[in-house]
Design a protein around this motif. Structure first.
Motif, short mmCIF file in Angstrom:
data_model
loop_
_atom_site.label_atom_id
_atom_site.label_comp_id
_atom_site.label_asym_id
_atom_site.label_seq_id
_atom_site.Cartn_x
_atom_site.Cartn_y
_atom_site.Cartn_z
N TRP A 120 0.94 -0.87 0.45
CA TRP A 120 -0.34 0.10 -0.33
C TRP A 120 0.56 1.48 -0.28
CZ3 TRP A 120 -4.51 1.63 -1.13
CH2 TRP A 120 -5.49 2.94 -0.35
N ASP A 121 0.37 1.90 -1.20
CA ASP A 121 1.66 3.40 -1.15
C ASP A 121 0.51 3.90 -0.41
OD1 ASP A 121 2.37 5.68 -1.63
OD2 ASP A 121 3.37 4.89 -3.47
N GLU A 122 0.79 4.31 0.73
CA GLU A 122 -0.69 6.00 1.20
C GLU A 122 0.21 6.86 0.41
OE1 GLU A 122 -2.76 7.14 3.22
OE2 GLU A 122 -1.62 4.79 3.95
N SER A 123 1.19 7.40 0.18
CA SER A 123 0.95 9.24 -0.79
C SER A 123 0.35 9.45 -1.78
CB SER A 123 2.12 9.15 -0.53
OG SER A 123 2.98 8.64 -1.73
N ARG A 124 -0.23 8.23 -2.06
CA ARG A 124 -0.96 7.95 -3.21
C ARG A 124 -2.43 7.23 -3.16
NH1 ARG A 124 2.79 5.87 -8.29
NH2 ARG A 124 3.78 4.06 -6.55
N HIS A 125 -2.25 6.84 -1.86
CA HIS A 125 -3.80 5.88 -2.00
C HIS A 125 -3.69 4.80 -3.11
CE1 HIS A 125 -4.27 8.54 1.48
NE2 HIS A 125 -4.20 9.42 0.98
N LEU A 126 -2.72 3.73 -3.47
CA LEU A 126 -2.81 3.53 -4.08
C LEU A 126 -2.19 1.80 -3.51
CD1 LEU A 126 -2.33 4.79 -8.02
CD2 LEU A 126 -4.24 4.00 -6.91
N TRP A 127 -2.36 0.77 -3.76
CA TRP A 127 -2.13 -0.53 -3.95
C TRP A 127 -0.99 -1.24 -4.96
CZ3 TRP A 127 -2.35 -3.58 -0.03
CH2 TRP A 127 -3.55 -3.10 0.66
N VAL A 128 0.12 -1.07 -4.89
CA VAL A 128 1.91 -1.47 -5.88
C VAL A 128 1.57 -3.23 -5.42
CG1 VAL A 128 3.53 -0.94 -6.74
CG2 VAL A 128 2.79 0.75 -4.79
N LEU A 129 1.87 -3.48 -6.70
CA LEU A 129 1.63 -5.04 -6.62
C LEU A 129 2.83 -5.53 -8.25
CD1 LEU A 129 -1.97 -5.64 -7.84
CD2 LEU A 129 -0.69 -5.87 -5.98
N ASP A 130 4.11 -6.22 -7.75
CA ASP A 130 5.04 -6.33 -8.12
C ASP A 130 4.86 -8.06 -7.95
OD1 ASP A 130 6.49 -4.13 -8.00
OD2 ASP A 130 7.16 -4.33 -5.88
N THR A 131 4.44 -8.27 -9.75
CA THR A 131 4.94 -9.66 -10.31
C THR A 131 5.39 -9.58 -11.15
OG1 THR A 131 3.30 -8.81 -12.23
CG2 THR A 131 1.98 -8.90 -10.38
N ASN A 132 5.41 -10.97 -11.79
CA ASN A 132 7.02 -11.75 -12.31
C ASN A 132 6.34 -10.79 -13.99
OD1 ASN A 132 4.02 -12.59 -13.59
ND2 ASN A 132 5.28 -15.01 -13.00
N LYS A 133 5.11 -10.36 -14.63
CA LYS A 133 5.11 -9.59 -15.14
C LYS A 133 5.51 -7.67 -15.42
CE LYS A 133 2.02 -13.01 -17.22
NZ LYS A 133 2.80 -14.05 -17.96
N GLY A 134 6.26 -7.65 -13.87
CA GLY A 134 6.19 -5.97 -13.81
C GLY A 134 5.21 -5.59 -12.04
N GLN A 135 4.96 -4.48 -12.98
CA GLN A 135 4.43 -3.60 -11.48
C GLN A 135 3.12 -3.06 -11.83
OE1 GLN A 135 5.02 0.94 -9.44
NE2 GLN A 135 6.75 -0.94 -7.85
N THR A 136 2.45 -2.84 -11.25
CA THR A 136 0.90 -2.63 -11.73
C THR A 136 0.50 -1.93 -10.35
OG1 THR A 136 0.48 -4.75 -12.59
CG2 THR A 136 -1.52 -3.06 -12.03
N LEU A 137 -0.27 -0.36 -10.30
CA LEU A 137 -0.79 0.02 -9.37
C LEU A 137 -2.36 0.16 -9.65
CD1 LEU A 137 0.87 3.20 -10.04
CD2 LEU A 137 1.67 1.84 -8.56
N ALA A 138 -3.28 -0.46 -8.38
CA ALA A 138 -4.32 -0.59 -8.70
C ALA A 138 -5.51 0.65 -7.06
CB ALA A 138 -5.02 -1.65 -8.78
N ARG A 139 -6.39 0.69 -7.47
CA ARG A 139 -6.92 1.79 -6.31
C ARG A 139 -7.90 0.47 -5.23
NH1 ARG A 139 -10.82 5.53 -8.76
NH2 ARG A 139 -8.72 5.83 -10.34
N THR A 140 -8.28 -1.04 -6.12
CA THR A 140 -8.65 -1.89 -5.53
C THR A 140 -7.87 -3.17 -6.16
OG1 THR A 140 -10.74 -1.06 -5.65
CG2 THR A 140 -11.07 -3.45 -5.24
N VAL A 141 -7.81 -4.03 -4.68
CA VAL A 141 -6.94 -5.24 -5.08
C VAL A 141 -8.12 -6.33 -4.84
CG1 VAL A 141 -4.89 -6.74 -4.64
CG2 VAL A 141 -4.91 -4.46 -5.03
N VAL A 142 -8.64 -7.75 -5.22
CA VAL A 142 -9.21 -8.87 -5.57
C VAL A 142 -8.19 -9.96 -5.89
CG1 VAL A 142 -11.25 -9.94 -6.21
CG2 VAL A 142 -11.15 -7.53 -5.84
N PHE A 143 -8.68 -11.24 -4.55
CA PHE A 143 -7.55 -11.84 -4.25
C PHE A 143 -8.38 -13.09 -4.99
CE2 PHE A 143 -4.53 -9.15 -2.16
CZ PHE A 143 -3.33 -9.40 -2.83
N ALA A 144 -7.92 -13.58 -6.11
CA ALA A 144 -8.46 -14.84 -6.14
C ALA A 144 -8.27 -15.76 -7.09
CB ALA A 144 -10.14 -14.54 -6.95
#
Length: 119
Positions: free
Chosen positions: A1-25
């Motif tokens: 969680w990036d508090e300054s941007r209010h976004l989730w920062v997800l590092d994956t094997n395909k690169g980085q993704t920023l998201a407001r909502t994350v659903v783990f399924a």
């Protein structure tokens, strides 16, 4: 969680993704795992994991064994069963699922779902 941007920062094997909502399924296993079975290294037939399906291999008329009865098997076993000559499903751990009825919803049901998606 990036508090300054209010976004989730997800590092994956395909690169980085920023998201407001994350659903783990993803389920408990996110990488294909081949079980360690005696004789597997000397098996001469076609073999692949459902997560890395070989779409070029035609299963029609073949004797097929599926190891596992998880979510993937629930989806693909009914699809391949009419095509294969023999199908053997080996269950490692009993899944906690309910019967999965495959049926055509029909136009009336589809229209109702479109109008009342929360039901």
């Amino acid at each position: 969680w990036d508090e300054s941007r209010h976004l989730w920062v997800l590092d994956t094997n395909k690169g980085q993704t920023l998201a407001r909502t994350v659903v783990f399924a993803t389920g408990p296993i996110t990488e294909a795992q081949i079980p360690s079975l005696p004789g597997l290294d000397s098996f001469k037939g076609e073999m692949f994991h459902s997560a890395k399906w070989n779409h070029d291999y035609d299963l029609t008329g073949k004797r097929v064994a599926v190891i596992g009865t998880g979510a993937s098997a629930i989806q693909f076993v009914p699809q391949i069963q009419p095509k294969v000559k023999e199908l053997h499903v080996f269950q490692r751990t009993a899944p906690w699922v309910l019967p999965k009825p495959d049926m055509d919803l029909g136009d009336t049901s589809k229209q109702l779902i479109d109008k009342l998606p929360i039901i």
